[in-house]
Write an enzyme that holds these catalytic residues in place. Structure first.
Site, short mmCIF file in Angstrom:
data_model
loop_
_atom_site.label_atom_id
_atom_site.label_comp_id
_atom_site.label_asym_id
_atom_site.label_seq_id
_atom_site.Cartn_x
_atom_site.Cartn_y
_atom_site.Cartn_z
CG ASP A 1 -1.76 1.11 1.21
OD1 ASP A 1 -2.06 1.96 0.32
OD2 ASP A 1 -2.61 1.34 2.18
CD1 TRP B 1 2.00 -4.98 5.01
CD2 TRP B 1 3.39 -3.30 5.12
NE1 TRP B 1 2.09 -4.33 3.93
CE2 TRP B 1 2.76 -3.29 3.81
CE3 TRP B 1 4.18 -2.03 5.52
CZ2 TRP B 1 2.75 -2.30 2.80
CZ3 TRP B 1 4.23 -1.14 4.34
CH2 TRP B 1 3.63 -1.34 3.07
CG ASP C 1 6.61 2.12 4.76
OD1 ASP C 1 6.05 1.55 3.85
OD2 ASP C 1 5.49 2.21 5.78
CG ASN D 1 -2.15 -2.14 3.30
OD1 ASN D 1 -2.81 -1.73 3.85
ND2 ASN D 1 -2.19 -3.02 2.02
CG ASN D 2 -4.58 1.01 6.34
OD1 ASN D 2 -4.57 0.96 4.92
ND2 ASN D 2 -5.74 0.32 6.68
CB VAL D 3 0.93 0.91 10.29
CG1 VAL D 3 2.15 1.36 11.03
CG2 VAL D 3 -0.18 0.24 11.24
#
Lengths: 180, 435
Positions: free
Chosen positions: A84, A109, A128, A156-158
């Site tokens: 994401d 993640w 990231d 996958n939003n963190v």
């Protein structure tokens, strides 16, 4: 002084066994075992066969059925099954390389993605790259086995820029960890 | 585009906006839409010194001309001889009929939209990485946020900022040791029903909650919350959803925080419930929906009780959702997937056609579920696919739905959509439950 008598002990054991079983009971159990046998594969070959995951198209997710292995700047590249964000490979970096000046997050993640060439599943760490404003190129949001926030290692939003100098999110990479 | 052109267009954009306020001139609207396609670029451009100021001054007079030309000017002519004083507006007390629309992802600012008119009333000063929560007394707005001393670098500062609800001016900042940075999520910051305690979710990536005393306006303590997320305040502390499919109750009444877990009611790796669930701190009830579409209602308290779930698809007379690949069905999906109107006990869910693991797919329909009757009473097709929805909690509920950067208000009495609110933001939406 009482000595241990093996004969008496064996007799006691057998009598207790006989008292607790019947011929019918024995037959019933034997029959049950025969019926259940196919469920418990005895040979190593069949065990291996049984453990092999189903990789037929019918068992694959929509993403896995359509994934490709040639172009890592596309959202359907096989490793991106749960990515994401912006693809670092479109922002001056690569599939496991941060663009210049961005810092790779030490934690991430993970996703389990199937490589369409060999049909095997691999664990992918989505690291990231941090410390710059968000790269706006190649934004993808794939969600195979992606979970809500209460299972954060699969979420996958963190913003996973923990332990980096800056928490600013720039883009995401997909680092191969190994066979899943 | 040349700088000069941008400035000129900016001025025209301003003019048309002003004109629109005076009575929605179609010409002005068209001008605004055509000349102002990239409004986010303008603030930077405008701050630069420009040689075109005199021209801009002349153009400032144009709105009056436009308004007159379109025939929508007010009856009483403006007094153009007296110089005016620049002022700042104030707001009435927060209303159950307002929507609070967050900036999308890193974008700051929460737009307050009146559901009755679809018009913007003001903006709460939420920074790029922040969460918003409401004071049940309606006196202030709470913003849990993360800022850095040098903008994008420097010393990290986490705090709960307190804004006056009337003036929207900053009252104070309450420093906290940290919070999770994520693209704004519904249940990461909550205030207790009595308004006295705030709970800020933190992930480092070890999970914990920062407890804030909102009366003394002081940070109280950090409580570890391993494997759980989501803040549901109760009288004793809070309840959270956990990675084993259970609910954890954090009892904060004693000197030491005590955590107890309910029996698991779902399997997170098989069919998890969305983390954007609805919780009523007043009713102490929650409504969860899972990826396949199972709806769980729960009484939240020291010992939470979760009722047996029902399938949203079955409630609509369809086959229940499944986790199997190639099984295409209607499934819930988006970011803020469901909205619960407490008084009528209806749940509104964004639904799309797809296979399992499409949980972030935008919704193409809204399903209206009567939770008491366990029936889907309406399926409403959306003109534009939507990622978020929320409902006002008054007795004439309205929905706000957004996708991309545009939003729309839907009147639930008639299921009529209002005018498209362009560029209002695609962020998550909040409404007020109390008082």
């Amino acid at each position: 002084m009482k000595l241990f008598n093996p004969d008496a002990a064996a007799e006691k054991l057998l009598r207790r066994f006989a008292g607790g079983t019947s011929r019918r009971g024995m037959l019933a159990r034997l029959g049950g075992a025969l019926v259940a046998a196919p469920v418990f594969p005895l040979l190593p070959v069949s065990r291996a066969e049984a453990a092999k995951p189903d990789r037929s198209p019918e068992a694959k997710t929509a993403f896995a059925r359509n994934a490709q292995t040639k172009d890592d700047t596309q959202c359907d590249y096989w490793r991106y099954c749960a990515i994401d964000g912006a693809l670092c490979s479109c922002c001056g970096g690569g599939v496991h390389t941060c663009p210049a000046g961005a810092e790779s997050s030490p934690v991430s993640w993970v996703g389990t993605c199937i490589n369409p060439d060999d049909g095997k599943a691999y664990m992918i760490a989505y690291r990231d790259c941090c410390g710059k404003p968000m790269c706006s190129q190649c934004e993808c949001d794939n969600t195979d086995r992606e979970t809500p926030l209460y299972v954060p290692n699969l979420n996958n939003n963190v913003i996973w820029c923990f332990g980096t100098q800056s928490m600013e999110y720039h883009c995401s990479t997909a680092v191969l960890v190994g066979p899943a | 585009m040349e700088l000069g052109q941008v400035c000129l267009l900016t001025e025209l954009g301003h003019l048309s906006n002003l004109t629109r306020d005076r009575g929605s001139s179609p010409l002005a609207k068209r001008l605004s839409d055509e000349l102002n396609p990239y409004p986010r670029r303008f603030p930077e451009e405008m701050s630069r010194p420009t040689l075109l100021r005199p021209m801009a001054q002349i153009l400032r007079l144009a709105p009056l001309a436009l308004a007159v030309a379109s025939g929508t000017a007010r009856a009483a002519p403006e007094n153009l001889t007296e110089p005016e004083t620049a002022t700042s507006a104030t707001l009435p007390a927060p209303s159950k009929d307002w929507f609070f629309v967050r900036g999308y992802f890193e974008t700051g600012g929460t737009s307050i939209v009146d559901s009755a008119t679809s018009k913007m009333l003001g903006m709460v000063n939420t920074s790029g990485w922040s969460d918003l929560a409401f004071d049940p007394m309606g006196k202030v707005y709470y913003v849990a946020e993360t800022l850095w001393s040098k903008g994008n670098r420097g010393t990290r500062q986490d705090m709960v900022s307190v804004y006056d609800a009337k003036t929207l001016l900053l009252q104070t900042e309450i420093p906290i040791p940290g919070r999770l940075i994520i693209g704004a999520q519904l249940n990461n910051f909550a205030v207790s029903a009595d308004g006295k305690t705030g709970y800020v979710y933190n992930l480092t990536p070890a999970a914990s909650v920062n407890v804030v005393d909102l009366v003394k306006r002081k940070f109280v303590k950090n409580v570890e919350l391993p494997g759980c997320a989501g803040m549901m305040p109760i009288a004793e502390g809070l309840v959270s959803v956990c990675s084993d499919g259970s609910l954890a109750t954090v009892n904060l009444t004693g000197a030491k925080a005590e955590i107890t877990r309910s029996a698991p009611f779902f399997v997170p790796t098989v069919d998890p419930v969305f983390d954007s669930f609805s919780y009523s701190a007043v009713k102490k009830q929650a409504v969860f929906i899972s990826y396949t579409g199972l709806i769980y209602t729960a009484k939240i308290g020291a010992k939470p009780e979760v009722a047996a779930p029902f399938s949203i698809q079955a409630a609509a007379g369809l086959r229940a959702g499944d986790t199997k690949p190639l099984d295409v069905n209607w499934l819930p999906g988006g970011w803020q997937v469901s909205a619960w109107h407490r008084a009528s006990n209806h749940l509104y869910v964004l639904m799309h056609m797809g296979e399992y693991w499409s949980q972030k797919e935008l919704g193409s329909e809204i399903w209206d579920v009567d939770l008491t009757a366990k029936k889907v009473v309406r399926r409403f097709p959306l003109e534009d696919k939507a990622g978020n929805l929320e409902v006002t909690q008054g007795d004439k509920p309205k929905l706000f739905v957004n996708s991309g950067r545009d939003g729309v208000v839907i009147d639930l009495a008639t299921w009529k959509a209002g005018p498209k609110i362009k560029r209002i933001s695609g962020g998550i939406i909040s409404t007020i439950e109390a008082p």
